[in-house]
Enzyme design. Structure first.
Site, short mmCIF file in Angstrom:
data_model
loop_
_atom_site.label_atom_id
_atom_site.label_comp_id
_atom_site.label_asym_id
_atom_site.label_seq_id
_atom_site.Cartn_x
_atom_site.Cartn_y
_atom_site.Cartn_z
N LYS A 107 0.75 -1.26 0.00
CA LYS A 107 0.16 0.30 -0.04
C LYS A 107 0.90 1.32 -0.04
O LYS A 107 0.31 2.26 -0.19
CB LYS A 107 -0.87 0.01 1.18
CG LYS A 107 -1.85 -1.28 1.17
CD LYS A 107 -3.25 -0.77 1.52
CE LYS A 107 -4.17 -1.97 1.27
NZ LYS A 107 -3.93 -3.54 1.70
C1 LIG Z 1 -4.62 -4.48 1.52
C2 LIG Z 1 -3.94 -5.53 1.20
C3 LIG Z 1 -4.27 -6.65 0.50
C4 LIG Z 1 -5.46 -6.58 -0.45
O1 LIG Z 1 -5.19 -5.79 -1.46
P1 LIG Z 1 -6.57 -5.04 -2.33
O2 LIG Z 1 -6.08 -4.18 -3.05
O3 LIG Z 1 -7.46 -4.48 -1.20
O4 LIG Z 1 -7.33 -6.22 -2.92
C5 LIG Z 1 -3.32 -7.95 0.40
N1 LIG Z 1 -2.30 -7.89 1.23
C6 LIG Z 1 -1.95 -6.92 2.02
C7 LIG Z 1 -0.73 -7.31 2.91
C8 LIG Z 1 -2.62 -5.93 2.13
O5 LIG Z 1 -2.24 -4.80 3.00
#
Ligand SMILES: *Cc1c(COP(=O)(O)O)cnc(C)c1O
Length: 429
Positions: A107
């Site tokens: 993220k």
């Molecule tokens: C947010 C997140 C996901 C999921 O990603 P999306 O874009 O919401 O599908 C998967 N793994 C981790 C570690 C995350 O922080």
């Protein structure tokens, strides 16, 4: 390039407006009015280009009306100032490590890009309040991205008791312009509160609200960059890419990359027990439901908010969607056995989300006898889930210093019922 709302309002907005608004006024998500195809020159040169150079080429068709080349390249250089290694675990099996940013989850890519875009647009004068619901990793990535950015206040909502200890420490210890709300409810409650706040007239009269969730276009678009990067590193036949998914922003970035011309054989939408999207692929019915708690908690999402964007990429053609995406759900027992298996087989320690991704890749290969190169995305550093890994895999996990530092700081959070009235009082006080 202009952007439209997935809810059908014909109003077209610029990148700047879409970023500042977050959600469209009709509650839809913004998506680009056309998907640009990148020139073959770019695909030929891609293997020689750096990560920020690729990022610039991929994003400029979307942003060129509002960000001059120099500004865009500065923003991208600051955003992607960490490596994204493609690690070979075995011939034809790779993991793309997306967790080398400051908060140790993928993220960081979207959150850093959004923070810099908003910071740039906010320079035009307004105080901006950023609302963000988090299932674990978004909150700290966004908080960190905006820490001490003047003109911007960040309110993080997270579900009490449903994020890991480290995740909670990361998002409740930032201070300054970052405030955390501990909601007695689920992630879906947090996400709903944020959406309700956006459309609340009184709040909008007093505050300039925007969203830092993957519903914001500036979080979503940069998540296509590393798909180009991975394919460029691989330099082989088109791969199968497995994406551990919750809100489906990450995989929607990959689908966008493919629509822009990137050769990818197949996407695997790997979910945990919260499998609304794999169910949709199987039945054609999209039935959101309450999320359940799992070991891969950042994917505990019962109403994946990027679903409308996926529909738009494919002009709502179900056959095309199922042609490109294979869906699979991985229950917690399989997450555990997969962590052990990857550790034994490759001497590599995945985090629970990455393990779900690997499981998806393996199931796809079993079902289709697929020989193509396979990549699963490692979306978080295993240390963020060290308790789980120590319990199930019996492995000691080294905790990077920057993460350990968050553990020692005092937690500051404001308890909140999942109720808009109470949340409003805090925002307006
Ligand atoms: C947010 C997140 C996901 C999921 O990603 P999306 O874009 O919401 O599908 C998967 N793994 C981790 C570690 C995350 O922080």
């Amino acid at each position: 390039m202009k952007f439209l709302s997935t809810s059908g309002n014909p109003e077209k907005v610029t990148f700047r407006e879409a970023v500042l608004r977050g959600l469209a006024p009709d509650k839809g998500l913004y998506y680009p009015e056309t998907i640009p195809e990148l020139p073959s020159r770019f695909f030929n040169e891609m293997p020689q280009m750096s990560l920020p150079e690729i990022g610039f080429e991929v994003l400029s068709p979307f942003t060129n009306e509002d960000l001059e080349s120099k500004i865009l390249s500065d923003i991208i250089n600051e955003t992607l100032n960490f490596p994204i290694p493609l690690v070979e675990l075995a011939p034809s099996t790779y993991t793309l490590e997306l967790f080398h940013g400051p908060t140790f989850a993928f993220k960081d890519v979207g959150a850093r890009f959004l923070a810099r875009c908003l910071g740039y647009f906010a320079n035009q004068g307004e105080q901006i309040t950023v609302l963000v619901a988090t299932s674990g990793d978004t909150g700290s990535a966004v908080g960190h991205g905006f820490l001490n950015v003047s003109g911007v206040k960040v309110k993080i909502l997270y579900p009490s008791g449903k994020v890991s200890k480290l995740q909670e420490q990361q998002l409740t210890t930032l201070g300054h312009n970052i405030e955390a709300f501990e909601v007695s409810g689920t992630f879906d409650d947090c996400q709903r509160l944020v959406k309700e706040a956006f459309t609340d007239r009184e709040l909008n009269e007093h505050l300039t609200l925007t969203s830092a969730n993957s519903i914001n276009i500036a979080r979503w678009l940069p998540q296509s960059i590393y798909y180009f990067w991975a394919v460029a590193r691989l330099n082989m036949e088109p791969p199968v890419i497995s994406v551990p998914s919750g809100n489906y922003g990450n995989i929607a970035g990959g689908l966008l990359a493919k629509a822009m011309g990137l050769p990818i054989k197949k996407f695997i939408a790997a979910s945990n027990a919260n499998d609304v999207f794999p169910q949709y692929l199987a039945s054609g019915q999209f039935n959101p439901r309450d999320s359940v708690k799992t070991l891969s908690n950042a994917m505990d999402v019962g109403n994946p908010s990027n679903y409308p964007r996926i529909l738009e990429i494919y002009d709502k053609l179900f056959e095309e969607i199922t042609g490109d995406i294979y869906g699979i759900s991985c229950p917690d027992e399989q997450t555990i056995s997969t962590i052990r298996k990857i550790k034994q087989q490759y001497n590599y320690l995945p985090d629970p989300h990455g393990a779900v991704g690997y499981y998806g890749l393996e199931k796809y290969r079993e079902q289709y006898g697929s020989q193509e190169p396979g990549i699963f995305l490692e979306t978080a550093h295993p240390a963020k889930f060290h308790e789980v890994l120590e319990n199930v895999a019996g492995t000691r996990v080294n905790i990077p210093e920057a993460l350990a530092a968050a553990l020692g700081k005092p937690k500051h959070s404001i308890p909140l019922q999942p109720d808009l009235g109470e949340f409003k009082k805090h925002l307006l006080r």
